[in-house]
Design a protein around this motif. Structure first.
Motif, PDB file in Angstrom:
ATOM      1  N   TYR A   1      35.057  19.865 -14.352  1.00 28.27           N
ATOM      2  CA  TYR A   1      35.358  18.539 -14.580  1.00 28.27           C
ATOM      3  C   TYR A   1      36.962  18.830 -15.296  1.00 28.27           C
ATOM      4  O   TYR A   1      37.330  19.415 -15.975  1.00 28.27           O
ATOM      5  N   LYS A   2      37.592  17.424 -14.999  1.00 24.63           N
ATOM      6  CA  LYS A   2      38.787  17.202 -15.556  1.00 24.63           C
ATOM      7  C   LYS A   2      38.639  16.027 -16.742  1.00 24.63           C
ATOM      8  O   LYS A   2      37.571  15.202 -16.417  1.00 24.63           O
ATOM      9  N   VAL A   3      39.440  16.236 -17.639  1.00 27.18           N
ATOM     10  CA  VAL A   3      39.596  14.954 -18.546  1.00 27.18           C
ATOM     11  C   VAL A   3      40.724  14.014 -18.641  1.00 27.18           C
ATOM     12  O   VAL A   3      41.846  14.545 -18.287  1.00 27.18           O
ATOM     13  N   THR A   4      40.654  12.823 -18.298  1.00 20.79           N
ATOM     14  CA  THR A   4      41.511  11.823 -18.020  1.00 20.79           C
ATOM     15  C   THR A   4      42.349  11.706 -19.173  1.00 20.79           C
ATOM     16  O   THR A   4      41.992  11.841 -20.327  1.00 20.79           O
ATOM     17  N   ARG A   5      43.395  10.766 -19.015  1.00 22.56           N
ATOM     18  CA  ARG A   5      44.475  10.400 -20.271  1.00 22.56           C
ATOM     19  C   ARG A   5      43.453   9.646 -21.317  1.00 22.56           C
ATOM     20  O   ARG A   5      43.734   9.619 -22.543  1.00 22.56           O
ATOM     21  N   ASP A   6      42.729   8.850 -20.793  1.00 21.24           N
ATOM     22  CA  ASP A   6      41.657   8.139 -21.963  1.00 21.24           C
ATOM     23  C   ASP A   6      40.423   8.795 -22.132  1.00 21.24           C
ATOM     24  O   ASP A   6      39.591   8.150 -22.504  1.00 21.24           O
ATOM     25  N   ASP A   7      40.592   9.977 -22.294  1.00 17.97           N
ATOM     26  CA  ASP A   7      39.327  10.977 -22.637  1.00 17.97           C
ATOM     27  C   ASP A   7      38.120  10.747 -21.831  1.00 17.97           C
ATOM     28  O   ASP A   7      37.067  10.767 -22.252  1.00 17.97           O
ATOM     29  N   LYS A   8      38.154  10.455 -20.436  1.00 20.27           N
ATOM     30  CA  LYS A   8      36.866  10.028 -19.506  1.00 20.27           C
ATOM     31  C   LYS A   8      36.737  11.390 -18.768  1.00 20.27           C
ATOM     32  O   LYS A   8      37.719  11.737 -18.428  1.00 20.27           O
ATOM     33  N   GLU A   9      35.760  11.976 -18.387  1.00 20.39           N
ATOM     34  CA  GLU A   9      35.624  13.043 -17.785  1.00 20.39           C
ATOM     35  C   GLU A   9      34.987  12.679 -16.245  1.00 20.39           C
ATOM     36  O   GLU A   9      34.505  11.707 -15.981  1.00 20.39           O
ATOM     37  N   LEU A  10      35.697  13.699 -15.429  1.00 23.91           N
ATOM     38  CA  LEU A  10      35.392  13.289 -13.990  1.00 23.91           C
ATOM     39  C   LEU A  10      35.010  14.685 -13.215  1.00 23.91           C
ATOM     40  O   LEU A  10      35.787  15.542 -13.350  1.00 23.91           O
ATOM     41  N   VAL A  11      33.824  14.945 -12.908  1.00 19.65           N
ATOM     42  CA  VAL A  11      33.129  16.039 -12.324  1.00 19.65           C
ATOM     43  C   VAL A  11      33.936  16.377 -11.185  1.00 19.65           C
ATOM     44  O   VAL A  11      34.080  15.569 -10.181  1.00 19.65           O
ATOM     45  N   THR A  12      34.478  17.637 -10.899  1.00 17.37           N
ATOM     46  CA  THR A  12      35.112  18.241  -9.728  1.00 17.37           C
ATOM     47  C   THR A  12      34.256  18.995  -8.960  1.00 17.37           C
ATOM     48  O   THR A  12      34.722  19.474  -8.018  1.00 17.37           O
ATOM     49  N   GLY A  13      33.150  19.693  -9.559  1.00 19.27           N
ATOM     50  CA  GLY A  13      32.263  20.433  -8.917  1.00 19.27           C
ATOM     51  C   GLY A  13      31.194  20.823  -9.404  1.00 19.27           C
ATOM     52  O   GLY A  13      30.964  20.798 -10.810  1.00 19.27           O
ATOM     53  N   LEU A  14      30.283  21.188  -8.630  1.00 23.18           N
ATOM     54  CA  LEU A  14      28.847  21.377  -9.097  1.00 23.18           C
ATOM     55  C   LEU A  14      28.231  22.967  -8.289  1.00 23.18           C
ATOM     56  O   LEU A  14      28.472  22.853  -7.281  1.00 23.18           O
ATOM     57  N   TYR A  15      27.704  23.778  -9.200  1.00 28.19           N
ATOM     58  CA  TYR A  15      27.542  25.069  -8.522  1.00 28.19           C
ATOM     59  C   TYR A  15      26.070  25.723  -9.027  1.00 28.19           C
ATOM     60  O   TYR A  15      25.717  25.403 -10.196  1.00 28.19           O
ATOM     61  N   GLY A  16      25.456  26.043  -8.159  1.00 29.01           N
ATOM     62  CA  GLY A  16      24.014  26.452  -8.475  1.00 29.01           C
ATOM     63  C   GLY A  16      23.894  28.091  -7.894  1.00 29.01           C
ATOM     64  O   GLY A  16      25.078  28.851  -7.877  1.00 29.01           O
ATOM     65  N   ALA A  17      22.702  28.571  -8.297  1.00 28.35           N
ATOM     66  CA  ALA A  17      22.568  30.174  -7.949  1.00 28.35           C
ATOM     67  C   ALA A  17      23.049  30.594  -6.650  1.00 28.35           C
ATOM     68  O   ALA A  17      22.857  29.963  -5.777  1.00 28.35           O
ATOM     69  N   GLY A  18      23.565  31.860  -6.635  1.00 24.72           N
ATOM     70  CA  GLY A  18      24.180  32.197  -5.157  1.00 24.72           C
ATOM     71  C   GLY A  18      25.590  31.752  -4.931  1.00 24.72           C
ATOM     72  O   GLY A  18      26.103  31.964  -3.996  1.00 24.72           O
ATOM     73  N   GLU A  19      26.297  30.898  -5.781  1.00 28.37           N
ATOM     74  CA  GLU A  19      27.541  30.215  -5.412  1.00 28.37           C
ATOM     75  C   GLU A  19      28.570  30.791  -6.413  1.00 28.37           C
ATOM     76  O   GLU A  19      28.394  31.201  -7.769  1.00 28.37           O
TER      77      GLU A  19
END
Length: 351
Positions: free
Chosen positions: A187-205
């Protein structure tokens, strides 16, 4: 009939292996040194190659090196046989692109199982290449067909607890990460401290390879969701494999291209889809990451704040939409646990 080229300078060993393979219904073509074996492979283009390392004329490393330079032979599964047991010898073979490494003496079933395993993995890769969706399954294909299989198995294993950070934005990349168990989000954190998910990873990745290859610092954070067990592959080992093995390079380029396409689709979704549609998309993505086998109902552990960071909206909006989806019987909730009951409806949600 499956064709195997056997390159072995020891006459007795060569005859024993020939007999073993022929009894297993393989067609065997043999050579007594690396130079003859190289010519034999180029002429016959077998389904698999078994090669000793220490040989006259041309050793096994040389055979693999020359075969890896030719498009028609570099993808043929290659198994080393050797009495050399040092880890550096194994690593050298894998960095050149070998698929397996069996030390002498070995049991008959050990070799036969290795052959069967490599042939099945090659067939799975070819099936992926023939499919309409060539991105699907590339994580496994990259891992199965190259030295990454051994790097991840021999990599440093590290467990992370629930919500524990794996790396921080600005850190210097040192590892390629492979998920053995659990789930990870970046995830990234915006200037106003909000999180934005950039990726999800599970077993085998794999994950973390974009910043590792770019030679810069991490431009995002990474955290274990409910806890995760990871294999950490050293940057130097990964770079050596990338530079020495074209198959690894090509497949990671394809993974990077797949990432770009996925990110473009997510940007379009953020720009044009309603919040309800984006929540439905996020739940669908979680369903696919957490799904095991043929299970129709999937349980995912995700906080409302985490789901909001995936969707790019306020937590209050996510809570309200989850309540609506619950009434529609698409999901049921209990604390941070969300059970997805109707994946097709979420996947096909329009507005």
């Amino acid at each position: 009939m499956t064709k195997i080229v056997l390159i072995e300078d020891n006459h007795e060993m060569r005859e024993n292996i020939e007999e073993m393979l022929e009894l297993a219904d393989y067609q065997v073509l043999s050579a007594e040194n690396g130079k003859i074996g190289l010519d034999l492979v180029k002429r016959e283009l077998p389904d698999l190659i078994i090669c000793d390392i220490m040989m006259p004329e041309l050793d096994g490393y040389g055979v693999l090196y020359y075969l890896s330079k030719m498009p028609e032979t570099r993808a043929i599964p290659f198994i080393f046989l050797s009495a050399k047991t040092e880890r550096t010898d194994l690593r050298k073979g894998m960095n050149l692109g070998a698929d397996d490494y069996i030390t002498k003496p070995f049991e008959e079933m050990e070799l036969l199982e290795a052959i069967e395993s490599r042939l099945k993995k090659r067939q799975r890769f070819e099936a992926i290449m023939d499919s309409d969706d060539k991105w699907k399954g590339f994580q496994d294909a990259v891992c199965d067909l190259t030295g990454l299989d051994d790097l991840k198995d021999n990599g440093q294993i590290k467990s992370f607890g629930k919500r524990e950070e794996i790396y921080f934005e600005g850190d210097t990349p040192k590892w390629l990460y492979y998920v053995k168990e659990g789930h990870v989000r970046s995830y990234k954190v915006t200037r106003d401290d909000k999180e934005l998910v950039t990726g999800l990873y599970g077993a085998g990745e794999f994950f973390g390879y974009i910043d590792l290859l770019s030679q810069g610092a991490y431009n995002e954070f990474s955290v274990a969701i409910e806890g995760a067990k990871l294999a950490l592959i050293a940057k130097d080992d990964f770079e050596k494999l990338i530079l020495s093995n074209k198959d690894v390079s090509i497949n990671f380029i394809k993974l990077l291209a797949g990432d770009i396409v996925e990110k473009e689709n997510e940007l379009v979704s953020l720009a044009y889809n309603t919040v309800r549609k984006r929540v439905a998309n996020a739940l669908s993505k979680l369903y696919l990451k957490y799904k095991e086998g043929l299970a129709e109902r999937v349980e995912v552990t995700v906080t409302r704040d985490e789901l909001a960071s995936m969707v790019g909206t306020a937590t209050e909006s996510v809570i309200r939409i989850l309540s609506e989806f619950k009434k529609d019987e698409y999901i049921k909730t209990k604390g941070s646990l969300i059970t997805i009951l109707d994946y097709p409806s979420l996947r096909d949600y329009r507005f």
